[in-house]
Design an enzyme around this catalytic site. Structure first.
Site, PDB file in Angstrom:
ATOM      1  N   ARG A 114     -15.135  -0.550  -3.106  1.00 54.74           N
ATOM      2  CA  ARG A 114     -14.342   0.397  -2.323  1.00 54.74           C
ATOM      3  C   ARG A 114     -15.292   1.293  -1.526  1.00 54.74           C
ATOM      4  O   ARG A 114     -15.078   1.551  -0.347  1.00 54.74           O
ATOM      5  CB  ARG A 114     -13.456   1.265  -3.236  1.00 54.74           C
ATOM      6  CG  ARG A 114     -12.341   0.544  -3.960  1.00 54.74           C
ATOM      7  CD  ARG A 114     -11.298  -0.029  -3.026  1.00 54.74           C
ATOM      8  NE  ARG A 114     -10.768   0.955  -2.111  1.00 54.74           N
ATOM      9  CZ  ARG A 114      -9.810   1.860  -2.399  1.00 54.74           C
ATOM     10  NH1 ARG A 114      -9.238   1.860  -3.596  1.00 54.74           N
ATOM     11  NH2 ARG A 114      -9.392   2.727  -1.497  1.00 54.74           N
ATOM     12  N   ASP A 122      -2.108  -5.615 -10.857  1.00 53.84           N
ATOM     13  CA  ASP A 122      -1.895  -4.207 -10.490  1.00 53.84           C
ATOM     14  C   ASP A 122      -0.806  -3.689 -11.425  1.00 53.84           C
ATOM     15  O   ASP A 122      -0.109  -4.476 -12.092  1.00 53.84           O
ATOM     16  CB  ASP A 122      -1.475  -4.098  -9.010  1.00 53.84           C
ATOM     17  CG  ASP A 122      -1.330  -2.646  -8.531  1.00 53.84           C
ATOM     18  OD1 ASP A 122      -1.812  -1.732  -9.236  1.00 53.84           O
ATOM     19  OD2 ASP A 122      -0.726  -2.437  -7.461  1.00 53.84           O
ATOM     20  N   ARG A 182      -3.315   9.380   2.285  1.00 52.20           N
ATOM     21  CA  ARG A 182      -2.535   8.617   1.298  1.00 52.20           C
ATOM     22  C   ARG A 182      -1.156   9.250   1.254  1.00 52.20           C
ATOM     23  O   ARG A 182      -1.024  10.415   0.853  1.00 52.20           O
ATOM     24  CB  ARG A 182      -3.216   8.665  -0.073  1.00 52.20           C
ATOM     25  CG  ARG A 182      -2.320   8.170  -1.185  1.00 52.20           C
ATOM     26  CD  ARG A 182      -3.054   7.959  -2.494  1.00 52.20           C
ATOM     27  NE  ARG A 182      -3.887   6.774  -2.439  1.00 52.20           N
ATOM     28  CZ  ARG A 182      -4.488   6.231  -3.491  1.00 52.20           C
ATOM     29  NH1 ARG A 182      -4.354   6.772  -4.686  1.00 52.20           N
ATOM     30  NH2 ARG A 182      -5.230   5.153  -3.351  1.00 52.20           N
ATOM     31  N   HIS A 235      -1.926  -1.232   1.199  1.00 56.25           N
ATOM     32  CA  HIS A 235      -3.189  -0.611   0.754  1.00 56.25           C
ATOM     33  C   HIS A 235      -4.340  -1.424   1.352  1.00 56.25           C
ATOM     34  O   HIS A 235      -5.036  -2.157   0.650  1.00 56.25           O
ATOM     35  CB  HIS A 235      -3.227  -0.615  -0.773  1.00 56.25           C
ATOM     36  CG  HIS A 235      -4.242   0.319  -1.381  1.00 56.25           C
ATOM     37  ND1 HIS A 235      -5.063   1.134  -0.629  1.00 56.25           N
ATOM     38  CD2 HIS A 235      -4.562   0.555  -2.687  1.00 56.25           C
ATOM     39  CE1 HIS A 235      -5.846   1.826  -1.458  1.00 56.25           C
ATOM     40  NE2 HIS A 235      -5.562   1.502  -2.695  1.00 56.25           N
ATOM     41  N   GLN A 260      -8.053  -1.301  -0.035  1.00 57.18           N
ATOM     42  CA  GLN A 260      -8.196  -1.993  -1.315  1.00 57.18           C
ATOM     43  C   GLN A 260      -8.358  -3.502  -1.099  1.00 57.18           C
ATOM     44  O   GLN A 260      -9.276  -4.125  -1.643  1.00 57.18           O
ATOM     45  CB  GLN A 260      -6.955  -1.727  -2.189  1.00 57.18           C
ATOM     46  CG  GLN A 260      -7.004  -2.428  -3.535  1.00 57.18           C
ATOM     47  CD  GLN A 260      -8.083  -1.859  -4.434  1.00 57.18           C
ATOM     48  OE1 GLN A 260      -8.123  -0.669  -4.667  1.00 57.18           O
ATOM     49  NE2 GLN A 260      -8.962  -2.715  -4.940  1.00 57.18           N
ATOM     50  N   CYS A 287      -7.000  -3.712  -9.181  1.00 55.06           N
ATOM     51  CA  CYS A 287      -7.347  -2.629  -8.245  1.00 55.06           C
ATOM     52  C   CYS A 287      -7.573  -1.308  -8.965  1.00 55.06           C
ATOM     53  O   CYS A 287      -8.224  -0.419  -8.416  1.00 55.06           O
ATOM     54  CB  CYS A 287      -6.270  -2.478  -7.183  1.00 55.06           C
ATOM     55  SG  CYS A 287      -4.646  -2.103  -7.849  1.00 55.06           S
TER      56      CYS A 287
END
Ligand code: CP
Ligand code: NVA
Length: 309
Positions: A291, A223, A103, A130, A133, A263
């Site tokens: 996830r 988000d 990340r 992402h 996700q 998310c």
């Protein structure tokens, strides 16, 4: 054979739907504790320049379920690009580990890791996208509705990393993607131009009116308005996004069977009200759990099978 998972635009629609269907098919066995342990003695490096709950835990638990392990490395420890060059970190981890999940702030850093590591590299979020996700989200949508093609996902908020991966996923999987955002916070035109060149049939739209955007939504997606790294812009962003909160008034404009996904982490009374979050908590928590299920499929595909065909 694709060996890394850097961005969804590297994959075809059938490759993405293959991963989604495999996730749904294998989930029951792993939930029952009887799923195959395909990665004994394997180690996944987890390299984080930013905080995380879901991404870290889902990869750690997935490695445990597959019979392997993971090693968590934060930026204080590694100093990626500071204490040591990205190229050297990639080459050293490639000698010791069987895969790298990273990340990072810059998308170029994850690409550089992939260039120099001799093992698969997985994008666990960059400022640009992402992908893990968005894939867990697609698993959640398919489990809920039973299909993806023809569904409409409306992202209400910032044209950010999550929105960008969702746009690619939707277009590749035959869904309509709508971004409802304030002026100045849309995804770049060039991004859509490239996608449309490859997918002339794609149905995507960016509009600045949230009420109109949700009228035909199957999924309404939230988000944060302030992504990691944008903390200094918080006041300005909170002001700009005022008309883009997911609340009861907005949902009154949407079809009754629309679901809300987020998310996470969620900032209540900014991008979503507590009332709407709690009314959709089952969907949002299924999404968070997925996830884990998607990550496990991805690790099986990249580390056990040797790549995505
Ligand atoms: N959604 C998500 O990636 O969560 P974390 O930032 O907690 O990993
Ligand atoms: N857009 C958010 C997603 C968090 C999972 C961020 O980048 O902070």
């Amino acid at each position: 054979m694709i060996k890394n998972f850097i961005q969804l635009s590297d994959f075809t629609g059938p490759q993405l739907s293959g991963l989604i269907d495999r996730t749904i098919a294998e989930k029951p066995a792993y939930l029952a504790g009887t799923g195959a342990t395909t990665l004994p003695r394997k180690t996944l490096a987890l390299l984080f320049e930013k905080p995380s709950l879901r991404t870290r835990v889902s990869f750690e638990v997935a490695m445990t379920q597959l019979g392997g392990r993971s090693t968590y490395l934060d930026q204080m420890t590694v100093g990626l690009g500071q204490r040591e060059s990205v190229k050297d970190v990639a080459r050293v981890l490639g000698r010791m580990c069987d895969g790298i999940m990273a990340r990072t702030f810059s998308h170029d850093v994850i690409k550089e890791l992939a260039e120099y590591a001799s093992v698969p590299v997985i994008n666990g979020l960059t400022d640009y996208c992402h992908p893990c996700q968005a894939m867990a989200d697609m698993v959640t949508v398919k489990e809920h509705f039973g299909d993806l093609a023809g569904r409409t996902l409306v992202f209400v908020g910032d044209g950010n990393n999550v929105a960008r991966s969702l746009a690619v996923a939707c277009i590749k999987l035959g869904m309509k993607f709508v971004l409802a955002c304030p002026q100045g916070y849309q995804l770049e035109e060039s991004f859509f131009e490239i996608l449309l060149l490859e997918h002339p049939e794609a149905d995507c739209q960016m509009i600045h009116d949230a009420d109109k955007a949700v009228a035909n939504a199957d999924v309404i997606y939230a988000d944060t308005w302030v992504s990691m790294g944008q903390e200094e812009e918080k006041a300005q962003r909170v002001d700009a996004f005022k008309g883009f909160q997911i609340n009861a008034e907005l949902l009154a404009k949407a079809p009754d069977n629309a679901i809300v996904l987020h998310c996470l982490p969620a900032y209540r009374d900014y991008e979503i009200t507590d009332e709407i979050f709690e009314a959709n908590a089952t969907h949002i928590l299924n999404e968070a759990e997925n996830r884990l299920h998607f990550q496990r499929t991805l690790l099986n595909a990249l580390l056990a099978d040797g790549g995505i065909e």
